[in-house]
Scaffold this motif. Structure first.
Motif, PDB file in Angstrom:
ATOM      1  N   ASP A   1       3.482   6.007  -2.956  1.00 29.44           N
ATOM      2  CA  ASP A   1       4.727   6.614  -3.445  1.00 29.44           C
ATOM      3  C   ASP A   1       4.718   6.747  -4.967  1.00 29.44           C
ATOM      4  OD1 ASP A   1       5.701   6.842  -0.878  1.00 29.44           O
ATOM      5  OD2 ASP A   1       6.887   4.983  -0.980  1.00 29.44           O
ATOM      6  N   ASN A   2       4.268   5.698  -5.646  1.00 32.66           N
ATOM      7  CA  ASN A   2       4.195   5.740  -7.119  1.00 32.66           C
ATOM      8  C   ASN A   2       3.218   6.821  -7.578  1.00 32.66           C
ATOM      9  OD1 ASN A   2       6.054   3.721  -7.521  1.00 32.66           O
ATOM     10  ND2 ASN A   2       4.523   2.092  -7.610  1.00 32.66           N
ATOM     11  N   GLN A   3       2.100   6.927  -6.877  1.00 28.51           N
ATOM     12  CA  GLN A   3       1.111   7.942  -7.228  1.00 28.51           C
ATOM     13  C   GLN A   3       1.668   9.345  -7.022  1.00 28.51           C
ATOM     14  OE1 GLN A   3      -2.453   7.658  -4.855  1.00 28.51           O
ATOM     15  NE2 GLN A   3      -3.715   8.579  -6.467  1.00 28.51           N
TER      16      GLN A   3
ATOM     17  N   MET B   1       0.818  -1.174   0.000  1.00 29.36           N
ATOM     18  CA  MET B   1       0.000   0.000   0.000  1.00 29.36           C
ATOM     19  C   MET B   1       0.874   1.255   0.000  1.00 29.36           C
ATOM     20  SD  MET B   1      -3.310   1.088   0.460  1.00 29.36           S
ATOM     21  CE  MET B   1      -4.547   0.147   0.855  1.00 29.36           C
ATOM     22  N   ALA B   2       1.960   1.262   0.757  1.00 30.60           N
ATOM     23  CA  ALA B   2       2.830   2.431   0.840  1.00 30.60           C
ATOM     24  C   ALA B   2       3.518   2.692  -0.494  1.00 30.60           C
ATOM     25  CB  ALA B   2       3.850   2.250   1.954  1.00 30.60           C
ATOM     26  N   SER B   3       3.913   1.625  -1.169  1.00 28.41           N
ATOM     27  CA  SER B   3       4.581   1.819  -2.455  1.00 28.41           C
ATOM     28  C   SER B   3       3.599   2.356  -3.498  1.00 28.41           C
ATOM     29  CB  SER B   3       5.220   0.517  -2.929  1.00 28.41           C
ATOM     30  OG  SER B   3       4.225  -0.428  -3.243  1.00 28.41           O
ATOM     31  N   ASP B   4       2.307   1.983  -3.369  1.00 32.88           N
ATOM     32  CA  ASP B   4       1.290   2.499  -4.266  1.00 32.88           C
ATOM     33  C   ASP B   4       1.144   4.015  -4.097  1.00 32.88           C
ATOM     34  OD1 ASP B   4      -0.470   2.030  -6.289  1.00 32.88           O
ATOM     35  OD2 ASP B   4      -2.190   1.726  -4.959  1.00 32.88           O
TER      36      ASP B   4
ATOM     37  N   ALA C   1       5.543  14.348 -11.564  1.00 34.36           N
ATOM     38  CA  ALA C   1       6.007  14.355 -12.958  1.00 34.36           C
ATOM     39  C   ALA C   1       4.985  15.051 -13.855  1.00 34.36           C
ATOM     40  CB  ALA C   1       6.253  12.932 -13.433  1.00 34.36           C
ATOM     41  N   VAL C   2       3.693  14.768 -13.626  1.00 30.08           N
ATOM     42  CA  VAL C   2       2.651  15.414 -14.420  1.00 30.08           C
ATOM     43  C   VAL C   2       2.652  16.917 -14.175  1.00 30.08           C
ATOM     44  CG1 VAL C   2       0.145  15.625 -14.682  1.00 30.08           C
ATOM     45  CG2 VAL C   2       1.203  13.369 -14.655  1.00 30.08           C
ATOM     46  N   ARG C   3       2.787  17.319 -12.893  1.00 33.86           N
ATOM     47  CA  ARG C   3       2.804  18.746 -12.553  1.00 33.86           C
ATOM     48  C   ARG C   3       3.994  19.444 -13.208  1.00 33.86           C
ATOM     49  NH1 ARG C   3       1.859  19.582  -6.685  1.00 33.86           N
ATOM     50  NH2 ARG C   3      -0.291  19.440  -7.334  1.00 33.86           N
TER      51      ARG C   3
END
Length: 125
Positions: free
Chosen positions: A6-8, A1-4, A14-16
Motif C-alpha cells: 500500500d505504501n509503495q 506485507m500488505a501495508s508495504d 504521488a510520484v506520477r
C-alpha cells in the motif's frame, strides 16, 4: 506485507502526479526545460541591463540639459548685470554689427507692444 504494498502504491501515485504536474507546467523533456529556463533567465537579464542603461542615459541627458540651461541663464544674468553701454553702441560694437538677424529684427519692434512699428514693417520676397 500488505501495508508495504500500500505504501509503495501511494508513493508511486504521488510520484506520477508530481511528474504529470511538472510535465504540464514545464513541458515533457527535462533537458529542454533546463535549457529553456537558462535562455529565459539570460534574456531577462539582458532586458534588465538594457533598461538600466536606458535609465542612466536618460538621467545623464536630462541633467546635462538642465546644466546647459542653468549656464545660459547665468550668462544672460551676467550680461544684463553689466548694463547697456552709454556710448550709443551695443555691447557687440556699432549698432547691429555683431547681431544675428533675429536680434536685428527685435531692435525694430516696439518696446511697449512687441509689434512692428509701422515704418519698420518687414518685407518678404
Amino acid at each position: 506485507m500488505a501495508s508495504d504494498y500500500d505504501n509503495q502504491l501511494i508513493e508511486s501515485v504521488a510520484v506520477r502526479r508530481n511528474r504529470l504536474l511538472t510535465a504540464l507546467l514545464y513541458g515533457g523533456n527535462p533537458n529542454e526545460r533546463r535549457w529553456a529556463d537558462t535562455v529565459k533567465l539570460f534574456l531577462f537579464s539582458v532586458a534588465v541591463a538594457a533598461l538600466i542603461a536606458a535609465v542612466c542615459v536618460g538621467y545623464s541627458f536630462v541633467t546635462n540639459l538642465l546644466e546647459q540651461n542653468r549656464a545660459k541663464q547665468e550668462q544672460q544674468q551676467q550680461s544684463t548685470a553689466a548694463g547697456p553701454r552709454h556710448d550709443g553702441g551695443s555691447a557687440a560694437g556699432p549698432a547691429g554689427a555683431g547681431l544675428d538677424p533675429q536680434d536685428r529684427r527685435s531692435e525694430h519692434l516696439s518696446h511697449e507692444t512687441g509689434a512692428w512699428q509701422p515704418w519698420r514693417m518687414p518685407t518678404h520676397g
